[in-house]
Motif scaffolding. Structure first.
Motif, PDB file in Angstrom:
ATOM      1  N   ASP A  57       0.827  -1.213   0.000  1.00 32.61           N
ATOM      2  CA  ASP A  57       0.000   0.000   0.000  1.00 32.61           C
ATOM      3  C   ASP A  57       0.866   1.269   0.000  1.00 32.61           C
ATOM      4  O   ASP A  57       0.400   2.348   0.324  1.00 32.61           O
ATOM      5  CB  ASP A  57      -0.899  -0.004   1.250  1.00 32.61           C
ATOM      6  N   ALA A  58       2.142   1.116  -0.372  1.00 28.31           N
ATOM      7  CA  ALA A  58       3.075   2.244  -0.210  1.00 28.31           C
ATOM      8  C   ALA A  58       2.825   3.365  -1.217  1.00 28.31           C
ATOM      9  O   ALA A  58       2.698   3.134  -2.416  1.00 28.31           O
ATOM     10  CB  ALA A  58       4.504   1.742  -0.323  1.00 28.31           C
ATOM     11  N   GLU A  59       2.752   4.581  -0.684  1.00 29.18           N
ATOM     12  CA  GLU A  59       2.658   5.758  -1.562  1.00 29.18           C
ATOM     13  C   GLU A  59       4.050   6.268  -1.901  1.00 29.18           C
ATOM     14  O   GLU A  59       4.256   6.923  -2.916  1.00 29.18           O
ATOM     15  CB  GLU A  59       1.893   6.865  -0.836  1.00 29.18           C
ATOM     16  N   TYR A  60       4.969   6.020  -0.963  1.00 26.44           N
ATOM     17  CA  TYR A  60       6.358   6.437  -1.180  1.00 26.44           C
ATOM     18  C   TYR A  60       7.253   5.221  -1.047  1.00 26.44           C
ATOM     19  O   TYR A  60       6.962   4.312  -0.266  1.00 26.44           O
ATOM     20  CB  TYR A  60       6.756   7.518  -0.170  1.00 26.44           C
ATOM     21  N   LEU A  61       8.314   5.228  -1.840  1.00 23.81           N
ATOM     22  CA  LEU A  61       9.185   4.063  -1.871  1.00 23.81           C
ATOM     23  C   LEU A  61      10.614   4.475  -1.510  1.00 23.81           C
ATOM     24  O   LEU A  61      11.142   5.465  -2.024  1.00 23.81           O
ATOM     25  CB  LEU A  61       9.172   3.460  -3.278  1.00 23.81           C
TER      26      LEU A  61
ATOM     27  N   ALA B 143       7.260   1.866  -9.183  1.00 25.65           N
ATOM     28  CA  ALA B 143       7.206   3.307  -9.454  1.00 25.65           C
ATOM     29  C   ALA B 143       5.850   3.727 -10.013  1.00 25.65           C
ATOM     30  O   ALA B 143       5.407   4.867  -9.799  1.00 25.65           O
ATOM     31  CB  ALA B 143       8.320   3.693 -10.422  1.00 25.65           C
ATOM     32  N   GLN B 144       5.155   2.788 -10.692  1.00 25.99           N
ATOM     33  CA  GLN B 144       3.849   3.108 -11.285  1.00 25.99           C
ATOM     34  C   GLN B 144       2.863   3.623 -10.230  1.00 25.99           C
ATOM     35  O   GLN B 144       2.032   4.465 -10.513  1.00 25.99           O
ATOM     36  CB  GLN B 144       3.210   1.870 -11.956  1.00 25.99           C
ATOM     37  N   LYS B 145       2.953   3.065  -9.018  1.00 25.60           N
ATOM     38  CA  LYS B 145       1.971   3.460  -7.994  1.00 25.60           C
ATOM     39  C   LYS B 145       2.578   4.346  -6.903  1.00 25.60           C
ATOM     40  O   LYS B 145       1.934   4.644  -5.915  1.00 25.60           O
ATOM     41  CB  LYS B 145       1.303   2.218  -7.394  1.00 25.60           C
TER      42      LYS B 145
END
Lengths: 359, 183
Positions: A255-259, A304-306
């Motif tokens: 569910d990560a918005e940032y990686l 990276a897409q999400k």
């Protein structure tokens, strides 16, 4: 010690024990902080009296790597270890090994540079390892252990990959993982290969040509056409490795918005930062490359897409960040955070960077 | 349950071995543990420190910027780490060699006269086990039984005759610690 016993030891000590246990034929090294415990542990364990493994304190790093070249050319499972400036000295030997397709293991327990630098931890040798510090078009497989357990496990893995592809393998560690103690279960004991097994596994080895035609193991070829064909062969091999041997681990990416992308000790610190971020309600995940070459470009591209942003967290001025940028091709903003000169960033510093990325 | 501990003092006071014995005891408790030393030239007469994390769960970062407990054995270490204790955390110090006592009021401060007791025992080598005994009174993260097991494991065979002395030091340290101020 008993089989499967849970032990407490330093990463450096784990490498030495694992080498003895995975059928390593020889170690050649020269002391340098923060990895000297590898040679010290081997000296205490005296494997030459048990498995027959040879241990030599060479007169320099140049001697060590060329002993690895020689041992590897005969098909033996041989290794060396050093820290950053010592590995810089070894680059000529490594490119010769790559050219001559000689398997072998080089352990780099990194410290801060450039030059003689500092003895404190760093990840400043990412470029040196993944780009080839030596001359010519070559790559080596680079594994990045993030725990004492992986320091132990990656020794056998390195030899397996090195012989599968006839390629040098670098284990890129650092002063944190080398010096810290944590729990480890050593790999099961495996005897050294017999001469018969070696001849079967390494028909190319220069180990005596009675009853067969002679093998030549060299990186020199003066005929440019033959040399180009050799280069094409190497590039095909590298392509196969890129297809088959990429290794990485994902942590809380669902569910990560940032990686965060981090390897080795930086990944451990980043993991703590993610725990702290999650407690604040920030959805962050991590991709930890285990192979730095081949790099997990496709996996990063997919994540990276999400993602709204990617933070490359390295203990250097920003090196792996270039591979991430190449992987995502500008589809998401890529940032870097790192410290240099032997300073290791704290989890809170990373949390700070993630919060900046949100703005 | 997780304890993030820093032990800091002069090189030679037994800081790293105290951490090592604590780490081994945690191993025998079946807990997760990391032991991360400062390493390098600062150990020779300068300050030495070690971060020990003991946890029921897998440990992420072995490097921290704040600690639950700081065991402080000299002034430079107090100056460096007093501000890095979490509010409500513990500071344990030996006043021997401390010229400016701790100032914080949002942490629990404990004092252990380990150097004095070591002098009474006429054995300065017992110092670090006195401190460890005191720490275990405040934070019983491992049992004394497992500390003794750890001593057996870490001390070379030729020094095993010193284990009863260390056991006594652990016991006396356990009694010698007293609270100075509570958060």
């Amino acid at each position: 010690m008993e089989e499967n016993e849970i032990l407490l030891m330093k990463g450096n000590e784990a490498i030495a024990h694992a080498a003895i246990r995975c059928g390593c034929d020889g170690y050649f090294g020269y002391p340098i902080t923060p990895q000297s415990e590898i040679l010290e542990t081997l000296a205490v364990e005296k494997p030459w009296e048990t498995t027959g493994m040879v241990v030599v304190q060479a007169e320099s790093e140049l001697a060590s790597i060329n002993m690895v070249y020689g041992g590897g050319a005969t098909g033996k499972r041989v290794m060396t270890s050093s820290s950053s400036p010592g590995v810089a000295l070894m680059q000529e030997g490594i490119t010769y090994m790559a050219g001559a397709e000689i398997p072998g293991l080089i352990v780099n327990v990194q410290r801060g540079g450039p030059g003689l630098g500092t003895i404190q931890p760093s990840q400043g040798d990412y470029f040196q390892s993944t780009r080839g510090g030596g001359n010519g078009d070559y790559n080596v497989i680079v594994l990045a252990p993030a725990s004492v357990q992986e320091m132990a496990d990656f020794v056998d893995l390195s030899f397996t990959l090195a012989f599968r592809y006839r390629i040098p393998v670098i284990m890129l560690s650092d002063g944190v993982i080398g010096q810290m103690m944590e729990k480890v279960v050593l790999p099961p004991f495996k005897p050294r290969r017999t001469e018969e097994e070696l001849r079967q596994e390494c028909p190319w080895a220069a180990n005596g040509c009675k009853n067969r035609k002679k093998n030549i193991v060299t990186s020199l070829e003066l005929d440019p056409h033959a040399m180009e064909l050799h280069n094409i062969h190497l590039q095909e091999k590298y392509k196969e490795i890129k297809e088959k041997e990429v290794r990485y681990e994902e942590y809380m990416t669902e569910d990560a918005e940032y990686l965060i992308v981090a390897f080795g000790s930086a990944a451990r610190i980043a993991q703590k930062a993610i725990e702290l971020c999650r407690a604040k309600g920030i959805r962050v995940g991590m991709l930890r490359p285990i192979t730095l070459w081949p790099f997990p470009s496709q996996a990063i591209k997919t994540l990276a897409q999400k993602a709204k942003g990617i933070l490359s967290m390295e203990i250097n001025a920003g090196q792996m960040v270039e591979d991430i940028q190449l992987a995502v091709q500008g589809c998401v903003p890529v940032f870097h955070y790192g410290r240099m000169g032997g300073i290791v960033p704290t989890p809170e510093e990373i949390v700070n960077e993630v919060e900046k990325m949100k703005q | 349950m997780k304890s993030e501990i820093i032990i800091a003092g002069f090189g030679g006071q037994g800081v790293l071995s105290m951490g090592k014995i604590l780490a081994y005891a945690a191993l025998f408790e079946g807990k997760e543990v990391t032991w991360m030393p400062s390493y390098g030239p600062e150990q020779r007469g300068g300050t030495a420190n070690v971060t020990v994390i003991v946890s029921d769960e897998k440990i992420s970062s072995p490097i921290l910027s704040e600690y639950d407990t700081a065991i402080i054995l000299n002034q430079p270490s107090l100056d460096k780490f007093e501000s890095k204790i979490k509010p409500g955390g513990n500071l344990i110090y030996d006043p021997y060699g401390i010229s400016t006592p701790p100032q914080r009021t949002d942490i629990n401060v404990y004092r252990i006269n380990a150097m004095d007791v070591a002098a009474e025992m006429a054995n300065v080598k017992a110092f670090n086990m006195l401190v460890l005994g005191g720490f275990l009174n405040v934070c019983p993260v491992v049992s004394i039984t497992n500390v003794l097991k750890a001593l057996h494991k870490t001390l070379p065979q030729r020094h095993h005759n010193l284990i009863p002395l260390n056991e006594e030091a652990l016991k006396r340290g356990n009694e010698a610690i007293s609270p100075v101020s509570q958060a």
